[in-house]
Design an enzyme around this catalytic site. Structure first.
Site, PDB file in Angstrom:
ATOM      1  N   GLU A  37       0.829  -1.215   0.000  1.00 16.90           N
ATOM      2  CA  GLU A  37       0.000   0.000   0.000  1.00 16.90           C
ATOM      3  C   GLU A  37       0.860   1.261   0.000  1.00 16.90           C
ATOM      4  O   GLU A  37       0.546   2.229  -0.673  1.00 16.90           O
ATOM      5  CB  GLU A  37      -0.932   0.011   1.220  1.00 16.90           C
ATOM      6  CG  GLU A  37      -2.129  -0.900   1.069  1.00 16.90           C
ATOM      7  CD  GLU A  37      -3.009  -0.528  -0.122  1.00 16.90           C
ATOM      8  OE1 GLU A  37      -3.261   0.670  -0.311  1.00 16.90           O
ATOM      9  OE2 GLU A  37      -3.407  -1.427  -0.873  1.00 16.90           O
ATOM     10  N   CYS A 192     -12.121   2.880 -15.057  1.00 11.22           N
ATOM     11  CA  CYS A 192     -12.450   4.299 -14.869  1.00 11.22           C
ATOM     12  C   CYS A 192     -11.149   5.094 -14.835  1.00 11.22           C
ATOM     13  O   CYS A 192     -10.824   5.755 -13.862  1.00 11.22           O
ATOM     14  CB  CYS A 192     -13.244   4.480 -13.574  1.00 11.22           C
ATOM     15  SG  CYS A 192     -14.099   6.060 -13.489  1.00 11.22           S
ATOM     16  N   CYS A 199     -16.279   2.902 -20.212  1.00 17.73           N
ATOM     17  CA  CYS A 199     -17.578   2.839 -19.526  1.00 17.73           C
ATOM     18  C   CYS A 199     -18.412   1.633 -19.971  1.00 17.73           C
ATOM     19  O   CYS A 199     -19.183   1.087 -19.184  1.00 17.73           O
ATOM     20  CB  CYS A 199     -18.342   4.130 -19.758  1.00 17.73           C
ATOM     21  SG  CYS A 199     -17.456   5.562 -19.115  1.00 17.73           S
ATOM     22  N   CYS A 202     -18.006  -1.154 -17.688  1.00 16.07           N
ATOM     23  CA  CYS A 202     -18.064  -0.837 -16.261  1.00 16.07           C
ATOM     24  C   CYS A 202     -19.328  -1.400 -15.612  1.00 16.07           C
ATOM     25  O   CYS A 202     -20.432  -1.210 -16.131  1.00 16.07           O
ATOM     26  CB  CYS A 202     -18.001   0.677 -16.080  1.00 16.07           C
ATOM     27  SG  CYS A 202     -18.118   1.174 -14.357  1.00 16.07           S
ATOM     28  N   CYS A 208     -24.342   5.556 -13.611  1.00 17.10           N
ATOM     29  CA  CYS A 208     -23.268   6.548 -13.499  1.00 17.10           C
ATOM     30  C   CYS A 208     -23.698   7.878 -14.127  1.00 17.10           C
ATOM     31  O   CYS A 208     -23.996   7.951 -15.316  1.00 17.10           O
ATOM     32  CB  CYS A 208     -22.006   6.037 -14.193  1.00 17.10           C
ATOM     33  SG  CYS A 208     -20.672   7.251 -14.210  1.00 17.10           S
TER      34      CYS A 208
HETATM   35  S1  SF4 Z   1     -19.388   4.336 -16.122  1.00 19.75           S
HETATM   36 FE1  SF4 Z   1     -18.829   5.914 -14.658  1.00 19.75          FE
HETATM   37  S2  SF4 Z   1     -17.748   4.835 -13.047  1.00 19.75           S
HETATM   38 FE2  SF4 Z   1     -17.825   3.472 -14.812  1.00 19.75          FE
HETATM   39  S3  SF4 Z   1     -15.928   3.816 -15.981  1.00 19.75           S
HETATM   40 FE3  SF4 Z   1     -17.479   5.186 -16.816  1.00 19.75          FE
HETATM   41  S4  SF4 Z   1     -17.234   7.095 -15.684  1.00 19.75           S
HETATM   42 FE4  SF4 Z   1     -16.195   5.500 -14.519  1.00 19.75          FE
END
Ligand code: SF4
Length: 356
Positions: A37, A192, A199, A202, A208
């Protein structure tokens, strides 16, 4: 999105795509997670892995690290930058061994009292090494949350920072906190991303806000611009045959505790300084023969440093009384001591050019 749905989506992502084979994810202990970390702060996984492996080979346990010399710790850190991390790591190991009988505290609040461990790092150590619940808020998590909720304001501002922590706490699960936290960090690091968020892949895309409004690139909001000040420094590369004169930096401040070149704020001050040193190592007859090398800029987080190096080749046989502050270092063995990155680069260039 309800916190339970948010957690479910993130945990599913972990099962399918989360990173599970990183070196610090094997034989998980507080010690191994903590070192990773600290190394991962401001540094990417791919860069950290070889440093981490070397570090674990040299210091396999907390006790090994606690009894090491600061020089040895800094040497293994050379090139990773942000050297206060290494100094605090060393100090922290000694505090745990000497004041906690070698036992890691069992709460996030106690972990935060240790040198170099902030709130997010404490949460990561606690959750990743034990699976117990604890929220984290590193740079990757901040980016995901700022975009997902379209949080206005620079995250370094205390109001925004506080708001982000409240959200991180609210979303943090009671079970599988280690997998959830790992997945949030992975999501920020792999999908992200700062420049090109992916996205479509994601797990949070359906709710989002930044994605819905096409504003991903505006979040997190940038820090209000402030021009970095520029400082000047003159470095002396005093060379005698295949050796170079190095000086230990004070233990606090820039490059604290590392070996570096004698330096001053200007070439005049540097000459004065070398005259002071001359009784020990340099003949004043050599001083007029300094050769100016190409200047370069090194940028720290708070300022730029414009560096003018001077090469001074002396024929004297090197002799230094107190090797703890000043030493002649073999140019072929620069990797054996802790040197600031730009100094190491400069000396390697010099060594390369004198090899031929
Ligand atoms: S959908 Fe939103 S949280 Fe997901 S990668 Fe895209 S900007 Fe990031």
């Amino acid at each position: 999105m309800d916190p339970k749905d948010f957690q479910r989506a993130v945990l599913n992502f972990y099962q399918q795509h989360g990173r599970k084979n990183l070196p610090w994810q094997q034989d998980k202990t507080h010690y191994r997670v903590w070192v990773s970390e600290i190394m991962l702060q401001q540094t990417q996984v791919a860069t950290v892995i070889p440093y981490y492996k070397r570090f674990m080979t040299k210091f396999p346990t907390l006790e090994d690290l606690a009894k090491a010399s600061q020089d040895d710790v800094l040497t293994l850190w050379t090139g990773l930058g942000y050297y206060s991390r290494a100094r605090n790591l060393h100090k922290c190991a000694q505090v745990i061994v000497n004041e906690h009988n070698g036992r890691w505290p069992d709460t996030v609040v106690e972990l935060e009292q240790l040198p170099g461990i902030g709130r997010s790092t404490a949460g990561a150590i606690h959750s990743l090494s034990t699976g117990k619940p604890a929220a984290i808020l590193d740079g990757n998590v901040k980016r995901v949350l700022c975009r997902f909720y379209q949080i206005e304001g620079w995250p370094g501002q205390s109001k925004v920072h506080k708001e982000l922590w409240q959200i991180a706490e609210k979303l943090s699960p009671e079970q599988r906190a280690d997998e959830y936290n790992q997945a949030m960090m992975d999501l920020g690091a792999t999908l992200c991303t700062r420049r090109n968020p992916d996205c479509e892949q994601c797990p949070l895309v359906s709710h989002c806000k930044a994605y819905q409004q096409g504003t991903q690139h505006q979040y997190p909001n940038s820090k209000p611009k402030a021009n970095k000040p520029v400082r000047q420094a003159a470095f002396a590369i005093v060379q005698s045959q295949n050796k170079v004169l190095l000086e230990k930096r004070p233990s606090t401040g820039i490059w604290g505790g590392l070996w570096s070149l004698p330096q001053a704020e200007s070439s005049q001050l540097l000459s004065d300084y070398l005259i002071q040193l001359s009784a020990a190592v340099v003949s004043t007859d050599d001083l007029p023969h300094q050769q100016a090398l190409s200047p370069f800029r090194h940028t720290f987080s708070h300022f730029h440093l414009d560096i003018q190096p001077y090469l001074l080749v002396t024929k004297q046989s090197p002799q230094v009384m107190d090797e703890s502050q000043l030493r002649w270092q073999d140019l072929a063995k620069l990797d054996q001591i802790g040197l600031p990155g730009p100094v190491l680069k400069l000396l390697k260039q010099l060594n390369g050019s004198t090899d031929h």
